[in-house]
Design an enzyme around this catalytic site. Structure first.
Site, PDB file in Angstrom:
ATOM      1  N   GLN A 129      -5.123  -1.765   9.207  1.00 26.16           N
ATOM      2  CA  GLN A 129      -4.887  -3.077   8.588  1.00 26.16           C
ATOM      3  C   GLN A 129      -5.507  -4.200   9.430  1.00 26.16           C
ATOM      4  O   GLN A 129      -5.266  -4.275  10.633  1.00 26.16           O
ATOM      5  CB  GLN A 129      -3.359  -3.296   8.430  1.00 26.16           C
ATOM      6  CG  GLN A 129      -2.990  -4.571   7.720  1.00 26.16           C
ATOM      7  CD  GLN A 129      -3.482  -4.614   6.267  1.00 26.16           C
ATOM      8  OE1 GLN A 129      -3.379  -3.638   5.532  1.00 26.16           O
ATOM      9  NE2 GLN A 129      -4.031  -5.745   5.859  1.00 26.16           N
ATOM     10  N   LYS A 172       0.840  -1.202   0.000  1.00 23.48           N
ATOM     11  CA  LYS A 172       0.000   0.000   0.000  1.00 23.48           C
ATOM     12  C   LYS A 172       0.876   1.254   0.000  1.00 23.48           C
ATOM     13  O   LYS A 172       0.617   2.210  -0.719  1.00 23.48           O
ATOM     14  CB  LYS A 172      -0.947  -0.019   1.205  1.00 23.48           C
ATOM     15  CG  LYS A 172      -2.083  -1.016   1.007  1.00 23.48           C
ATOM     16  CD  LYS A 172      -2.855  -1.339   2.265  1.00 23.48           C
ATOM     17  CE  LYS A 172      -3.804  -2.515   1.963  1.00 23.48           C
ATOM     18  NZ  LYS A 172      -4.528  -3.013   3.118  1.00 23.48           N
ATOM     19  N   ASP A 203     -11.346   2.335   3.213  1.00 20.34           N
ATOM     20  CA  ASP A 203     -11.563   0.889   3.032  1.00 20.34           C
ATOM     21  C   ASP A 203     -13.035   0.598   2.750  1.00 20.34           C
ATOM     22  O   ASP A 203     -13.374  -0.501   2.306  1.00 20.34           O
ATOM     23  CB  ASP A 203     -11.136   0.128   4.302  1.00 20.34           C
ATOM     24  CG  ASP A 203      -9.827  -0.629   4.101  1.00 20.34           C
ATOM     25  OD1 ASP A 203      -9.444  -0.855   2.936  1.00 20.34           O
ATOM     26  OD2 ASP A 203      -9.203  -0.988   5.115  1.00 20.34           O
TER      27      ASP A 203
END
Ligand code: NAP
Length: 279
Positions: free
Chosen positions: A96, A52, A119
């Site tokens: 995460q 990422k 997200d």
């Protein structure tokens, strides 16, 4: 040989398009910054986080990395998220997953401001998706829609089957296919006669989490198959939920693993970061 839906190529194209947009935004004085929080040092998570960061650097997005120790408490993590929510420099916040067992991931996701929820996991983002309002969409299913569209595959009117109903893949996938006017069925571990159900599908999305589960007896002739699964075998080679070799002569188009859905997830995360900044 079926059409190979090339996620590597399509994701590279999306990142290049975003790079241009980011440069234009920068020229107008708008900078973009993603905060990535990792708790603990799970090796798979570290790889994802690194990928990422690399994608951010390529596209021109600043990334702030927060690497917190395994014993971080839920309160400490939520405090950090709340601090980032009010930090004007930060456009997107990503925590995460998975988080260590003592932390309630849902509570942490809820703490993220819906305006920075790149997200697309916050209940407000999910609700907006369901009622067709603008909002952040979970990256993997959003990437699959891009794969289909950019490969010239029509969704409207097609029988679409999503196998799997997780909050991050199966459910949002089914809603996105519905939004594209597909006729959508969702299957799961309690579905009866899955092979029969699957053989009706023009577009089959496998998000099951079981290596090579889908064989040719689940496939209608000429179907389009999207393989979300990601598994490593004994030789450390990646494979999907679909037995590629077994189905390849029956399908019209298919995503390989690796190089299909996987690269799209990060490209769509970059897309969501750019959208967050444009807001
Ligand atoms: P998950 O949360 O474990 O969900 C799996 C789903 O499959 C569940 O809904 C389950 O049904 C269903 N299922 C399990 N066994 C089944 C069976 N025998 N027949 C029919 N349905 C069955 O998994 P996930 O997070 O959605 O991920 C799915 C796969 O995609 C995994 O391999 C994961 O590694 C991969 N993945 C890849 C990406 C990427 O970027 N490429 C991103 C996310 C996930 P129930 O609900 O009834 O239990």
């Amino acid at each position: 040989m079926p059409q190979l839906i090339d996620g590597k190529k399509i994701s590279a194209k999306i990142k290049d398009e975003l790079k241009e947009t980011v440069q234009k935004l920068k020229d107008d004085g708008v900078s973009i910054c993603l905060a990535v929080i990792q708790v603990g040092d799970d090796p798979a998570s570290s790889i994802y986080v690194n990928n990422k960061k690399k994608a951010c650097a390529y596209v021109g997005i600043e990334s702030l990395a927060y690497e917190l120790p395994e014993e971080t408490t839920q309160r400490e993590l939520v405090d950090l998220v709340e601090k980032l929510n009010t930090d004007d420099r930060v456009n997107g916040i990503l925590v995460q997953l998975p988080l260590p067992g003592h932390i309630d991931a849902d509570a942490v996701i809820r703490a993220i401001s819906p305006d920075k929820d790149v997200d697309g996991f916050h209940p407000e983002s999910v609700g907006r998706l369901c009622i067709g309002e603008e909002g952040f969409v979970s990256c993997t299913p959003a990437g699959i829609i891009q794969l289909l569209k950019r490969s010239g595959i029509e969704i409207a009117g097609k029988e679409c089957l999503v196998i799997g109903r997780s909050n991050i893949v199966g459910k949002p996938m089914s809603i996105l296919l519905l939004r594209e006017n597909g006729t959508v069925t969702v299957a799961h571990s309690r579905t009866k006669n899955l092979k029969e159900v699957a053989r009706r599908a023009d577009i089959l999305v496998a998000a099951i989490g079981k290596p090579k589960f889908i064989t040719s007896d689940y496939i209608k002739d000429g179907a389009v198959v999207i393989d979300v699964g990601m598994h490593r075998n004994a030789e450390n080679k990646l494979c999907g939920d679909v037995d590629f070799e077994n189905v390849k002569d029956k399908v019209s188009a298919i995503t390989p693993v690796p190089g299909g859905v996987g690269p799209m997830t990060i490209a769509m995360l970059m897309y969501n970061c750019v959208r967050a900044a444009m807001k």
